[in-house]
Design a protein around this motif. Structure first.
Motif, PDB file in Angstrom:
ATOM      1  N   ILE A  86       0.842  -1.192   0.000  1.00 43.84           N
ATOM      2  CA  ILE A  86       0.000   0.000   0.000  1.00 43.84           C
ATOM      3  C   ILE A  86       0.882   1.248   0.000  1.00 43.84           C
ATOM      4  CG2 ILE A  86      -1.902   1.214   1.099  1.00 43.84           C
ATOM      5  CD1 ILE A  86      -2.641  -1.623   0.328  1.00 43.84           C
ATOM      6  N   ASP A  87       0.782   2.034  -1.043  1.00 39.26           N
ATOM      7  CA  ASP A  87       1.489   3.317  -1.134  1.00 39.26           C
ATOM      8  C   ASP A  87       0.620   4.380  -0.467  1.00 39.26           C
ATOM      9  OD1 ASP A  87       2.772   5.678  -1.899  1.00 39.26           O
ATOM     10  OD2 ASP A  87       1.853   5.648  -3.899  1.00 39.26           O
ATOM     11  N   THR A  88       0.971   4.724   0.770  1.00 36.26           N
ATOM     12  CA  THR A  88       0.192   5.731   1.506  1.00 36.26           C
ATOM     13  C   THR A  88       0.775   7.129   1.368  1.00 36.26           C
ATOM     14  OG1 THR A  88       1.445   5.277   3.528  1.00 36.26           O
ATOM     15  CG2 THR A  88      -0.585   4.029   3.189  1.00 36.26           C
ATOM     16  N   ASP A  89       1.886   7.240   0.674  1.00 39.03           N
ATOM     17  CA  ASP A  89       2.534   8.547   0.496  1.00 39.03           C
ATOM     18  C   ASP A  89       2.757   8.807  -0.993  1.00 39.03           C
ATOM     19  OD1 ASP A  89       3.624  10.944   1.146  1.00 39.03           O
ATOM     20  OD2 ASP A  89       5.390  10.149   2.155  1.00 39.03           O
ATOM     21  N   PRO A  90       1.650   8.845  -1.765  1.00 36.59           N
ATOM     22  CA  PRO A  90       1.804   9.057  -3.206  1.00 36.59           C
ATOM     23  C   PRO A  90       2.453  10.397  -3.501  1.00 36.59           C
ATOM     24  CG  PRO A  90      -0.481   9.385  -2.559  1.00 36.59           C
ATOM     25  CD  PRO A  90       0.231   8.831  -1.360  1.00 36.59           C
TER      26      PRO A  90
ATOM     27  N   GLN B  48       6.286   8.065  -6.089  1.00 39.51           N
ATOM     28  CA  GLN B  48       6.546   8.057  -7.530  1.00 39.51           C
ATOM     29  C   GLN B  48       7.772   8.902  -7.895  1.00 39.51           C
ATOM     30  OE1 GLN B  48       3.396   8.312  -6.187  1.00 39.51           O
ATOM     31  NE2 GLN B  48       3.006   6.166  -6.699  1.00 39.51           N
ATOM     32  N   LEU B  49       7.994  10.002  -7.178  1.00 42.10           N
ATOM     33  CA  LEU B  49       9.166  10.836  -7.466  1.00 42.10           C
ATOM     34  C   LEU B  49      10.450  10.191  -6.947  1.00 42.10           C
ATOM     35  CD1 LEU B  49       7.876  14.492  -6.921  1.00 42.10           C
ATOM     36  CD2 LEU B  49       7.839  13.058  -8.969  1.00 42.10           C
ATOM     37  N   ARG B  50      10.372   9.559  -5.799  1.00 39.35           N
ATOM     38  CA  ARG B  50      11.556   8.851  -5.306  1.00 39.35           C
ATOM     39  C   ARG B  50      11.957   7.744  -6.269  1.00 39.35           C
ATOM     40  NH1 ARG B  50      12.099   5.227   0.290  1.00 39.35           N
ATOM     41  NH2 ARG B  50      14.028   4.159  -0.344  1.00 39.35           N
ATOM     42  N   MET B  51      10.976   7.095  -6.862  1.00 39.25           N
ATOM     43  CA  MET B  51      11.263   6.004  -7.789  1.00 39.25           C
ATOM     44  C   MET B  51      12.074   6.462  -8.997  1.00 39.25           C
ATOM     45  SD  MET B  51       7.742   3.773  -7.917  1.00 39.25           S
ATOM     46  CE  MET B  51       7.353   2.559  -6.644  1.00 39.25           C
TER      47      MET B  51
ATOM     48  N   LEU C   9       1.997  12.324 -12.721  1.00 37.12           N
ATOM     49  CA  LEU C   9       3.026  11.488 -12.118  1.00 37.12           C
ATOM     50  C   LEU C   9       3.309  10.233 -12.932  1.00 37.12           C
ATOM     51  CD1 LEU C   9       1.723  11.851  -8.491  1.00 37.12           C
ATOM     52  CD2 LEU C   9       3.874  12.782  -9.361  1.00 37.12           C
ATOM     53  N   PRO C  10       4.575   9.826 -13.007  1.00 30.24           N
ATOM     54  CA  PRO C  10       4.920   8.590 -13.721  1.00 30.24           C
ATOM     55  C   PRO C  10       4.443   7.365 -12.946  1.00 30.24           C
ATOM     56  CG  PRO C  10       6.855   9.466 -12.594  1.00 30.24           C
ATOM     57  CD  PRO C  10       5.770  10.489 -12.429  1.00 30.24           C
ATOM     58  N   THR C  11       4.102   6.306 -13.663  1.00 32.12           N
ATOM     59  CA  THR C  11       3.624   5.086 -13.011  1.00 32.12           C
ATOM     60  C   THR C  11       4.729   4.048 -12.825  1.00 32.12           C
ATOM     61  OG1 THR C  11       3.036   4.040 -15.107  1.00 32.12           O
ATOM     62  CG2 THR C  11       1.343   5.409 -14.043  1.00 32.12           C
TER      63      THR C  11
ATOM     64  N   ASP D 129      12.546  16.434  -0.538  1.00 27.72           N
ATOM     65  CA  ASP D 129      12.143  17.357  -1.593  1.00 27.72           C
ATOM     66  C   ASP D 129      12.585  16.799  -2.951  1.00 27.72           C
ATOM     67  OD1 ASP D 129      11.456  18.814   0.593  1.00 27.72           O
ATOM     68  OD2 ASP D 129      12.960  20.382   0.319  1.00 27.72           O
ATOM     69  N   PHE D 130      11.823  17.150  -3.987  1.00 22.88           N
ATOM     70  CA  PHE D 130      12.124  16.632  -5.315  1.00 22.88           C
ATOM     71  C   PHE D 130      11.926  17.712  -6.365  1.00 22.88           C
ATOM     72  CE2 PHE D 130      10.928  12.918  -2.866  1.00 22.88           C
ATOM     73  CZ  PHE D 130      11.890  11.988  -3.237  1.00 22.88           C
ATOM     74  N   VAL D 131      12.648  17.560  -7.478  1.00 24.16           N
ATOM     75  CA  VAL D 131      12.454  18.418  -8.638  1.00 24.16           C
ATOM     76  C   VAL D 131      11.697  17.613  -9.680  1.00 24.16           C
ATOM     77  CG1 VAL D 131      13.572  19.686 -10.496  1.00 24.16           C
ATOM     78  CG2 VAL D 131      14.524  19.771  -8.178  1.00 24.16           C
ATOM     79  N   PHE D 132      10.612  18.191 -10.173  1.00 27.04           N
ATOM     80  CA  PHE D 132       9.803  17.529 -11.190  1.00 27.04           C
ATOM     81  C   PHE D 132       9.279  18.587 -12.148  1.00 27.04           C
ATOM     82  CE2 PHE D 132       5.759  15.754 -12.815  1.00 27.04           C
ATOM     83  CZ  PHE D 132       6.231  14.561 -13.340  1.00 27.04           C
TER      84      PHE D 132
END
Length: 386
Positions: free
Chosen positions: A133-137, A141-144, A174-176, A215-218
């Motif tokens: 279960i991904d509870t932190d969408p 997806q960005l970490r991936m 978001l990418p899958t 934090d992420f850059v997208f």
């Protein structure tokens, strides 16, 4: 699904023994138990972090506080189920022995890894089917994008579900990562959440000011995993509404606490507000409703995520006014649940709720019964993965 299944739920309660996080897992356990399934709880420390001990305010290899807390919590809510805590730091099993755990897993129909923190160890038997279960969408997806081992972890399960109900649809950028994400909600064991008159007229929330190093850059823009960024945008909201606004916000910088208090916010002790499941529940139920913001990462990149805490407010018959994260694409808004994107919209929403609090309270409970009832949510998950 009507037949009785053996289901192992993986998560973390002992390592982080606070009411809000516990309720996230407890709702799964209570819900599955209420459906008549044989339920076992598994907590595997992995190498992530030592367990936290609130009495000594430290992280320590010893898990005695967390294990007492787990046993007491299960007893309080009449949850008589087996559990196992494996401490990688001690190479020791508590509760069920290694042999007993392996015997359960060999015959288990389903393993549910709530929050995606439980490792699938090579020397441990696998259930017939497994779902993470991904509870932190958004964060997930960005970490991936930069962490192939994280992708591999999710793909090692037979199925993956997410609180980001829009992921994989045209409504989310978001990418899958090639994963067929199953849309999923936080289940709420409704018979443990009741509609009682609030003790005060304040709108409240519980949370953490910031999550460092997340934090992420997208798309050329930096997104912070921070509620603080969004709270600063509504700092003057108390001056725009007659409703008292309060929050129990962990790790809030001292200088900003002073600024928010000067602006009219009531700041409560975050540790006391969520010290136990009962304390967390009481904090929500004592309030007239919830006013909250989403982390910048949620608000800036719509995924359809909706807070498990906000779902609990709704279940308590407490209306929720919260920042838009795409959830209005699948949840009804305007009565019981109101969304906003600007401070002006937030003030208008609070005024609307204050004009007829009983009506909004009834609507809040109805939303919980329709969309978050653990019997419906968990049956749907089981049907999707088995």
């Amino acid at each position: 699904m009507t037949r009785r299944l053996t289901i192992v739920v993986g998560g973390y309660i002992i390592a982080y023994p606070f009411g809000g996080m516990t309720w996230h897992h407890l709702n799964y356990l209570l819900g599955l138990h209420e459906l008549g399934h044989e339920v076992v709880f598994l907590e595997d420390s992995s190498s992530y972090s030592y367990p936290f001990d609130p009495e000594r305010n430290c992280f320590d290899i010893a898990s005695s506080y967390g294990r007492r807390y787990l046993a007491s919590t299960f007893e309080t809510y009449g949850l008589q189920i087996p559990w196992c805590y494996f401490s990688e730091f001690e190479n020791r099993h508590y509760g069920l022995s290694r042999e007993e755990l392996h015997a359960v897993l060999k015959r288990a129909d389903l393993f549910i890894a709530a929050s995606g923190v439980t490792p699938l160890r090579a020397d441990r038997p696998r259930a017939r089917c497994s779902v993470v279960i991904d509870t932190d969408p958004v964060f997930t997806q960005l970490r991936m994008m930069a962490d192939p081992t994280f992708v591999a972890y999710f793909k090692s399960f037979d199925a993956a579900a997410t609180f980001g109900r829009l992921i994989g649809t045209p409504d989310s950028p978001l990418p899958t990562h090639g994963i067929d994400w199953i849309p999923h909600n936080q289940p709420i064991a409704l018979r443990h959440w009741h509609m009682n008159p609030p003790a005060n007229g304040a709108f409240s929330t519980i949370g953490k000011w910031d999550h460092n190093a997340r934090d992420f850059v997208f798309g050329g823009r930096r997104f912070r995993s921070s509620k603080g960024v969004e709270l600063l945008k509504v700092i003057d909201l108390p001056g725009r509404t007659a409703l008292p606004l309060k929050m129990a916000m962990a790790q809030m910088p001292a200088d900003l606490r002073s600024r928010f208090e000067s602006a009219g916010w009531i700041l409560d002790d975050p540790v006391a507000a969520t010290a136990t499941c009962q304390a967390f529940q009481n904090y929500l139920c004592d309030s007239a409703g919830e006013f909250t913001v989403a982390k910048e990462i949620y608000a800036g990149l719509p995924s359809g995520w909706f807070s498990d805490r906000s779902a609990a407010y709704l279940a308590s018959g407490r209306p929720v006014v919260t920042q838009e994260s795409g959830f209005s694409r699948w949840l009804p808004t305007g009565e019981g649940l109101l969304s906003f994107s600007t401070v002006e919209q937030a003030a208008t929403a609070l005024k609307d709720v204050a004009a007829d609090l009983p009506r909004h309270g009834r609507a809040a409970r109805q939303i919980a019964e329709t969309y978050f009832d653990s019997r419906q949510v968990l049956n749907d998950l089981i049907d999707r993965v088995l």
